[in-house]
Design a protein around this motif. Structure first.
Motif, mmCIF file in Angstrom:
data_model
loop_
_atom_site.group_PDB
_atom_site.id
_atom_site.type_symbol
_atom_site.label_atom_id
_atom_site.label_comp_id
_atom_site.label_asym_id
_atom_site.label_seq_id
_atom_site.Cartn_x
_atom_site.Cartn_y
_atom_site.Cartn_z
ATOM 1 N N VAL A 124 0.763 -1.274 0.196
ATOM 2 C CA VAL A 124 -0.047 0.107 -0.089
ATOM 3 C C VAL A 124 1.117 1.430 -0.143
ATOM 4 O O VAL A 124 0.629 2.201 -0.673
ATOM 5 N N LYS A 125 1.684 1.266 0.834
ATOM 6 C CA LYS A 125 2.838 2.391 0.825
ATOM 7 C C LYS A 125 3.574 2.758 -0.502
ATOM 8 O O LYS A 125 3.775 3.847 -0.936
ATOM 9 N N ARG A 126 4.018 1.511 -1.033
ATOM 10 C CA ARG A 126 4.651 1.510 -2.469
ATOM 11 C C ARG A 126 3.600 2.359 -3.409
ATOM 12 O O ARG A 126 3.711 3.226 -4.017
ATOM 13 N N SER A 127 2.186 1.929 -3.315
ATOM 14 C CA SER A 127 1.359 2.424 -4.277
ATOM 15 C C SER A 127 1.026 4.055 -3.910
ATOM 16 O O SER A 127 0.873 4.730 -4.829
ATOM 17 N N GLU A 128 1.139 4.222 -2.793
ATOM 18 C CA GLU A 128 0.824 5.774 -2.320
ATOM 19 C C GLU A 128 2.127 6.471 -2.837
ATOM 20 O O GLU A 128 1.750 7.757 -3.242
#
Length: 138
Positions: A124-128
Motif C-alpha cells: 500500500v505504501k509503494r502504491s501511495e
C-alpha cells in the motif's frame, strides 16, 4: 479481500487512531484501499466484523471504487473471508490480506494468495508513493 480489523490492529498508524476513534481508523483504511485499488486496478473487498451486533444482516456497500462488507450477526470477518475464498478460489485469483494465522492456513488451502498485514502495508505504501510521483509529474 482485506480483513479490515485485523489490518487496522496490525498497522501502527491505524492501531493508534483506533484507540481513540475506530470510525476514523476504518475511514482512513478505506481511503487507503481506494487509492490502492486505483493503482492496482483490481477488485478490493474490505470485510469487517459486525457479529456482535444483534440482528445485523450481512451488509454490502460500495465506498467509492471498493466494496465493503459488514458481516451478519454471529459471523466473523474470518468466516466470511474463508467462505468467499472457498466458493471463489478456483474461479478467480484471490488474494487475502490478513495476519490471522489460522485464517492464513485455510486461505492457502482454498487456493488463494496470501499477504501478511506487514507485506500488505508495504505494498500500500509503494502504491501511495507511486501516486505522489504521478501527481508531482502533473
Amino acid at each position: 479481500l482485506v480483513d479490515g480489523y485485523n489490518i487496522i490492529f496490525a498497522w501502527d498508524e491505524l492501531k493508534e487512531l483506533a484507540r481513540e476513534n475506530m470510525d476514523a481508523a476504518r475511514g482512513i483504511l478505506l481511503d487507503k484501499l481506494c487509492n490502492y485499488q486505483g493503482m492496482k486496478q483490481m477488485e478490493v473487498i474490505a470485510v469487517f466484523d459486525a457479529y456482535r451486533v444483534a440482528g445485523h444482516q450481512t451488509e454490502c456497500s460500495d465506498y467509492h471504487n471498493i466494496h465493503v462488507v459488514y458481516t451478519k450477526e454471529a459471523e466473523t470477518a474470518d468466516q466470511y473471508i474463508e467462505k468467499f475464498a472457498h466458493e471463489n478460489g478456483k474461479k478467480y485469483r484471490i488474494t487475502v490480506a490478513t495476519s490471522d494465522g489460522l485464517e492464513q492456513i485455510i486461505i492457502r488451502g482454498a487456493g488463494c494468495r496470501l499477504l501478511s498485514a506487514r507485506d500488505f502495508e508495504a505494498d500500500v505504501k509503494r502504491s501511495e508513493q507511486a501516486i505522489r510521483e504521478i501527481l508531482k509529474e502533473q
